[in-house]
Design a protein around this motif. Sequence first.
Motif, mmCIF file in Angstrom:
data_model
loop_
_atom_site.group_PDB
_atom_site.id
_atom_site.type_symbol
_atom_site.label_atom_id
_atom_site.label_comp_id
_atom_site.label_asym_id
_atom_site.label_seq_id
_atom_site.Cartn_x
_atom_site.Cartn_y
_atom_site.Cartn_z
ATOM 1 N N GLU A 291 25.405 37.196 -21.607
ATOM 2 C CA GLU A 291 23.961 37.320 -21.740
ATOM 3 C C GLU A 291 23.207 36.645 -20.587
ATOM 4 O O GLU A 291 21.987 36.772 -20.480
ATOM 5 C CB GLU A 291 23.506 36.722 -23.070
ATOM 6 C CG GLU A 291 24.055 37.472 -24.287
ATOM 7 C CD GLU A 291 23.478 36.962 -25.590
ATOM 8 O OE1 GLU A 291 22.612 36.056 -25.537
ATOM 9 O OE2 GLU A 291 23.868 37.459 -26.646
ATOM 10 N N LEU A 292 23.933 35.965 -19.723
ATOM 11 C CA LEU A 292 23.301 35.312 -18.575
ATOM 12 C C LEU A 292 22.840 36.370 -17.582
ATOM 13 O O LEU A 292 23.584 37.290 -17.242
ATOM 14 C CB LEU A 292 24.308 34.368 -17.919
ATOM 15 C CG LEU A 292 23.753 33.214 -17.082
ATOM 16 C CD1 LEU A 292 23.044 32.196 -17.979
ATOM 17 C CD2 LEU A 292 24.887 32.538 -16.331
ATOM 18 N N THR A 293 21.611 36.250 -17.104
ATOM 19 C CA THR A 293 21.073 37.176 -16.099
ATOM 20 C C THR A 293 20.707 36.398 -14.832
ATOM 21 O O THR A 293 20.699 35.168 -14.822
ATOM 22 C CB THR A 293 19.824 37.898 -16.617
ATOM 23 O OG1 THR A 293 18.736 36.955 -16.713
ATOM 24 C CG2 THR A 293 20.078 38.530 -17.988
ATOM 25 N N THR B 298 17.902 33.962 -15.619
ATOM 26 C CA THR B 298 18.035 32.988 -16.701
ATOM 27 C C THR B 298 17.844 31.573 -16.135
ATOM 28 O O THR B 298 18.552 31.182 -15.214
ATOM 29 C CB THR B 298 19.417 33.074 -17.366
ATOM 30 O OG1 THR B 298 19.611 34.387 -17.891
ATOM 31 C CG2 THR B 298 19.535 32.053 -18.498
#
Length: 285
Positions: A120-122, A125
């Motif tokens: 879920e890390l972008t 983030t």
Amino acid sequence: MAMHPPAPTQLPELVEAWKQTTQAVIDLAITASDAELARETTCPGWTVKDHIAHVAGLETRLDGHVDPDVEVPDYPWLRHDTGRFMERAVEVRRSWTGAEVVAELTRVIARRAERLQDPELTDDTPLPGPTGPRPALSLLTLRTMDIWCHEQDIRDAMGRPGDLDSPAAALFVMKVLEAFPEGALADADLPVGTAVIVESTGPVLAREGMRVVEGEDGTPVAEPLFSGTVDGLDHSAEHVTTIRMTTEGLARAGAGRYPVDELRYSVEGDEEVARRVLEALVIVP
């Protein structure tokens, strides 16, 4: 910029580059003797163990750990607030054994890797940075460059060259060359009409060029040579200087670890222009 292999620019690639260079620091530290850990390095005041402590201290800080408050003496190598800030983690760990520092780094890197590999890390983030939150992409770029630079400091002091063809090496070279046109314009005092090319001859192959032109307001402006070659230059009007260095030499120059007189490089063109550009290549505070 002409470059091979390409530098990592996507978040998953940067995470892998960060993991690889950090593991290299751990591997070097585990196999170092007490005498090697105590060796002085090209960073004034720091031993091999101090570099490991610096990496461990920053990564534990980014992992949420708060070091005890310590007073940092007025060491002669501390030139600015950033240096004093970075010295705190090293000062905390100066009384530790090498094994204790390595154990801390090994533990924290395992935790950090798990967090950084979160699907879920972008790029955007926000993650804890040394002086405040930063977007994940920016943070991983900086941390990978910093750790690889210190890995090279350790290798240099221990006489164990290597990891010069890694993704982290390519990233560091790319950032040095990206900064070179404006850095040379600001600090090298190059006259209008001067063109300079800086080339990394390997293992990372890279080349960047710039020419100094007169801007609309009459002040000098750095104009990139997008191909990294002298194609299209009017040699009757331009003064072209090409500087060639190995990846290791370029990285050491970009880190400011050696004075120009101690660097190995070749020049086609103006030796004095080359010297001034090399002095302006430093990107490390």
